[in-house]
Write a protein that holds these residues in place. Structure first.
Motif, mmCIF file in Angstrom:
data_model
loop_
_atom_site.group_PDB
_atom_site.id
_atom_site.type_symbol
_atom_site.label_atom_id
_atom_site.label_comp_id
_atom_site.label_asym_id
_atom_site.label_seq_id
_atom_site.Cartn_x
_atom_site.Cartn_y
_atom_site.Cartn_z
ATOM 1 N N THR A 237 37.205 25.554 16.281
ATOM 2 C CA THR A 237 37.193 26.835 16.987
ATOM 3 C C THR A 237 37.873 27.920 16.160
ATOM 4 O O THR A 237 37.353 29.034 16.019
ATOM 5 C CB THR A 237 37.896 26.681 18.350
ATOM 6 O OG1 THR A 237 37.222 25.694 19.129
ATOM 7 C CG2 THR A 237 37.898 27.998 19.111
ATOM 8 N N VAL A 238 39.032 27.604 15.610
ATOM 9 C CA VAL A 238 39.756 28.585 14.795
ATOM 10 C C VAL A 238 38.976 28.896 13.521
ATOM 11 O O VAL A 238 38.953 30.046 13.057
ATOM 12 C CB VAL A 238 41.168 28.071 14.471
ATOM 13 C CG1 VAL A 238 41.889 29.010 13.509
ATOM 14 C CG2 VAL A 238 41.989 27.921 15.759
ATOM 15 N N ALA B 120 47.806 33.396 12.778
ATOM 16 C CA ALA B 120 48.671 33.143 13.936
ATOM 17 C C ALA B 120 48.152 31.959 14.749
ATOM 18 O O ALA B 120 48.936 31.143 15.245
ATOM 19 C CB ALA B 120 48.752 34.392 14.810
ATOM 20 N N LEU B 121 46.823 31.861 14.862
ATOM 21 C CA LEU B 121 46.250 30.729 15.595
ATOM 22 C C LEU B 121 46.425 29.432 14.813
ATOM 23 O O LEU B 121 46.676 28.373 15.393
ATOM 24 C CB LEU B 121 44.767 30.985 15.874
ATOM 25 C CG LEU B 121 44.448 32.197 16.759
ATOM 26 C CD1 LEU B 121 42.965 32.225 17.096
ATOM 27 C CD2 LEU B 121 45.274 32.176 18.038
ATOM 28 N N LEU C 95 48.193 25.959 15.946
ATOM 29 C CA LEU C 95 47.469 24.704 15.806
ATOM 30 C C LEU C 95 48.269 23.685 15.008
ATOM 31 O O LEU C 95 48.305 22.495 15.340
ATOM 32 C CB LEU C 95 46.127 24.984 15.116
ATOM 33 C CG LEU C 95 45.140 23.828 15.005
ATOM 34 C CD1 LEU C 95 44.804 23.292 16.387
ATOM 35 C CD2 LEU C 95 43.884 24.286 14.300
ATOM 36 N N GLU C 96 48.957 24.134 13.981
ATOM 37 C CA GLU C 96 49.735 23.230 13.146
ATOM 38 C C GLU C 96 50.862 22.584 13.932
ATOM 39 O O GLU C 96 51.192 21.415 13.723
ATOM 40 C CB GLU C 96 50.289 23.993 11.948
ATOM 41 C CG GLU C 96 50.943 23.121 10.906
ATOM 42 C CD GLU C 96 51.352 23.902 9.671
ATOM 43 O OE1 GLU C 96 51.257 23.361 8.565
ATOM 44 O OE2 GLU C 96 51.770 25.072 9.826
ATOM 45 N N ALA D 162 46.865 28.146 24.421
ATOM 46 C CA ALA D 162 47.154 29.451 23.816
ATOM 47 C C ALA D 162 46.118 29.799 22.748
ATOM 48 O O ALA D 162 45.695 30.960 22.622
ATOM 49 C CB ALA D 162 48.554 29.446 23.212
ATOM 50 N N VAL D 163 45.691 28.797 21.969
ATOM 51 C CA VAL D 163 44.668 29.035 20.944
ATOM 52 C C VAL D 163 43.352 29.452 21.592
ATOM 53 O O VAL D 163 42.734 30.461 21.211
ATOM 54 C CB VAL D 163 44.473 27.768 20.086
ATOM 55 C CG1 VAL D 163 43.242 27.912 19.186
ATOM 56 C CG2 VAL D 163 45.708 27.501 19.242
ATOM 57 N N TYR D 164 42.919 28.675 22.587
ATOM 58 C CA TYR D 164 41.624 28.972 23.218
ATOM 59 C C TYR D 164 41.654 30.302 23.968
ATOM 60 O O TYR D 164 40.664 31.034 23.994
ATOM 61 C CB TYR D 164 41.235 27.838 24.170
ATOM 62 C CG TYR D 164 40.860 26.563 23.460
ATOM 63 C CD1 TYR D 164 39.939 26.566 22.426
ATOM 64 C CD2 TYR D 164 41.441 25.347 23.811
ATOM 65 C CE1 TYR D 164 39.596 25.398 21.761
ATOM 66 C CE2 TYR D 164 41.110 24.174 23.158
ATOM 67 C CZ TYR D 164 40.178 24.201 22.131
ATOM 68 O OH TYR D 164 39.845 23.051 21.473
ATOM 69 N N THR D 165 42.799 30.615 24.561
ATOM 70 C CA THR D 165 42.908 31.895 25.272
ATOM 71 C C THR D 165 42.763 33.061 24.307
ATOM 72 O O THR D 165 42.070 34.043 24.595
ATOM 73 C CB THR D 165 44.257 31.974 26.006
ATOM 74 O OG1 THR D 165 44.339 30.916 26.965
ATOM 75 C CG2 THR D 165 44.406 33.310 26.714
#
Length: 650
Positions: free
Chosen positions: A462-463, A479-480, A484-485, A503-506
């Motif tokens: 996704t990212v 930032a994403l 993720l890391e 938070a990533v998906y949002t």
């Protein structure tokens, strides 16, 4: 010697006595060890500092020495298991030795002629009991007394000191939170500060240290003055005081990720950790020596070897067969064989040494038990080069006072030498090769990362798709990736990890909502081929790279392909879509705006258009042309017939 030992404990006494005596219940009293002479030479003096709190009226201190212990006996003292008394007890009235701060200061001669009878070259348990007026024990403690051996001058060269290596790992939860804010863990900062202060206070003691890169980076990005000072101290200390070892950006178990099929996760974390430590501390961390995780198997050696590890530190608890404590096997070099057959040199970290550091009786007792244990290791066979590796206890914080006292006694102990880990490996290579023992690994059960690896892989795609929309590396995408890391951190439970993924998906969803298209509409074509106008509004402040995926009900063709790559500038974008109508009438066209990655993973928008074609179809055109041709031929023939007839007279 007496002056030296007394001077060594003055600072400890002042520090611990400053808090004043503890408050005990009425009619009771407590006893605790504040300071002690670390060892006795020949017929020397034993200095003890004891804190006594509570009702001390008519109380007595009773000191009793017991027969020497080996390593097993020393560990058994924790459970109060003592051997036979050695000589008679020494009693003294508390009021005669107690000062106004509640500290009792004792100095007793120890040795063959002393009040406490012992012989050189042994470790003797000493019990100190606080006895009430009625003769009942109110409180007691046990501390080991280290009596140095007497070495004749001609034999001194044959007695080899115990070589001690110290490796400390500071780790903790990641400072980056799901909301994107940096909040370093306080316990992690306290451990880092404890290591720094201990290194500064004992500059002659080499240490190998692993620091948490994510926390180091958070210090650099913080506007807190305390964080800035700690980072400055770290920079200065790393340059001059201890060797820095490689550490993953966040805590990760390499074997767990290997079994999940994502060894690349640990590799990337290790690479990122090295970059952070180089950038922030100015030192290249060493990968050649790795501390094996408790879950390691032979295949883990392969993985870490590929990442640069050449030598290993392994806990005796995770070796098969386990090194015998009685024979001091853990002080000899070891060999570990990887799956590919490579034999790696290893040193054994004795967990019993680490357990001394968690002494419930306090820092002074911890340092004394550790020193006594190392004395027994050193004296087990002083003609053989032996090595002991001291690590911090697993999952327990490093106590600053304990670490400081331990380094202080190790710094001056005559029967050992503290050396950097590379020196210990060099000594192991120089020793008799036959002394090295080949061990198998006895791993702990791993925490499965299969589910986490699956969830992480989807988030990674996704990212990556979001990054492709932005045209490559971008602060928003970075930032994403940071969030993720963090999902690899071993400290995170499932719920906390899901918070980061959410938070990533949002964030990605908010970006997708920035693109809009007009509602479904109808378009009229007046020719067989034409460009259909299509509008997309880009609500971002930067260009966006997307693809338009075209689908029809079979009545339209796409001369330039069914996938069109376009760049959307901020604001409204009008795009011409080339189409060719196969027949007249109504045709349906679906235009989907997607991310430009290979999988076209993200769908930004989708719209339907009704295309009405009023031009003739290909068959109609052919029939029309044929009809015109027939009419033309008929007309030509009719004209010739008329021109060949004689004109009729009037």
């Amino acid at each position: 010697m007496r002056r030296l030992l007394l001077a060594a404990i003055v600072a400890v006494v002042g520090l611990l006595a400053a808090t004043g005596p503890a408050v005990a219940e009425s009619g009771s009293a407590t006893l605790s060890l504040v300071a002690q002479s670390p060892w006795i030479a020949d017929d020397g003096d034993l200095a003890l500092e004891l804190r006594i709190a509570g009702n001390t009226a008519e109380t007595t201190l009773r000191l009793q020495l017991h027969r020497t212990v080996d390593r097993r006996g020393l560990l058994a003292l924790r459970d109060g298991l003592l051997g036979d008394p050695l000589g008679g007890p020494v009693d003294m009235e508390v009021t005669d030795v107690l000062n106004s701060a509640g500290i009792a200061s004792l100095v007793l001669q120890v040795g063959t002629e002393g009040r406490l009878s012992s012989r050189p070259g042994g470790v003797y348990p000493l019990t100190v009991t606080l006895v009430g007026a009625d003769g009942s024990p109110l409180d007691s403690l046990i501390t080991p007394l280290v009596h140095l051996p007497i070495i004749p001058e001609g034999e001194a060269a044959a007695h080899r000191p115990l070589l001690v290596g110290i490796t400390l790992t500071v780790d903790g939860p990641p400072p980056l939170r799901p909301d994107g804010l940096l909040r370093p863990d306080r316990a992690t900062l306290h451990q880092m500060e404890a290591v720094v202060r201990a290194a500064q206070g004992h500059p002659d003691i080499p240490m190998d240290v692993r620091l948490p890169p994510a926390t180091v980076l958070s210090l650099a990005r913080s506007d807190d003055l305390d964080h800035a000072r700690l980072l400055a101290d770290l920079v200065h200390t790393v340059e001059e005081r201890f060797r820095l070892q490689s550490s993953p950006f966040v805590t990760a178990d390499p074997e767990a990720w290997r079994r999940a099929g994502r060894s690349d996760v640990h590799r990337d974390l290790l690479d990122h950790g090295d970059r952070v430590l180089i950038d922030q501390l100015g030192v290249i961390p060493d990968r050649s020596i790795a501390v094996l995780p408790t879950t390691a198997v032979a295949a883990t050696l392969d993985l870490l070897g590929q990442l640069g590890a050449e030598r290993f530190i392994v806990s005796a608890d995770h070796l098969e067969p386990r090194p015998s404590a009685a024979s001091a096997e853990s002080t000899l070099p070891a060999r570990l064989v990887a799956d590919d057959g490579t034999a790696y040199p290893a040193l054994v970290a004795d967990p019993d040494l680490a357990r001394h550091l968690t002494d419930p009786q306090g820092a002074v007792s911890a340092a004394q038990y550790l020193l006594a244990d190392m004395a027994l290791l050193a004296w087990s066979d002083p003609t053989v080069t032996r090595m002991a590796v001291l690590t911090a206890p697993d999952d327990l914080p490093i106590d600053a006072l304990t670490l400081d006292l331990v380094l202080g006694v190790l710094e001056k102990a005559p029967f050992l030498r503290v050396r950097p880990l590379p020196d210990l490996f060099d000594a192991a290579l120089a020793a008799d090769a036959a002394a090295a023992v080949t061990y198998d690994l006895w791993p702990d059960a791993i925490t499965s990362m299969s589910r986490r690896a699956t969830d992480r892989s989807l988030a990674e795609r996704t990212v990556a798709a979001y990054t492709a929309i932005l045209g490559g590396p971008h602060p928003n995408a970075a930032a994403l990736n940071d969030l993720l890391e963090v999902t690899a951190a071993a400290e995170l439970d499932t719920d906390t990890m899901n918070a980061y993924l959410t938070a990533v998906y949002t964030s990605v969803s908010e970006v997708l909502d920035a693109f809009t298209t007009p509602p479904d509409q109808s378009v009229r074509l007046t020719g067989r081929s034409a460009d259909i106008p299509f509008s997309v509004h880009n609500g971002l402040s930067t260009d966006a790279r997307v693809v338009l995926v075209l689908q029809s009900d079979g009545r339209l063709e796409f001369p330039e392909g069914a996938v069109l790559a376009v760049v959307l500038v901020p604001g409204n974008n009008r795009i011409a879509i080339p189409v060719r109508a196969r027949t007249s009438g109504n045709a349906r066209l679906q235009v989907t705006v997607r991310s430009p990655d290979d999988a076209q993973l993200l769908q930004l928008r989708s719209a339907h258009l009704m295309v009405r074609t009023t031009s003739l179809s290909g068959v109609g055109v052919l029939l029309f042309v044929g009809a015109v041709a027939v009419l033309a031929i008929w007309w030509v023939r009719a004209a010739r017939v008329r021109s060949g007839r004689p004109e009729e007279s009037t």
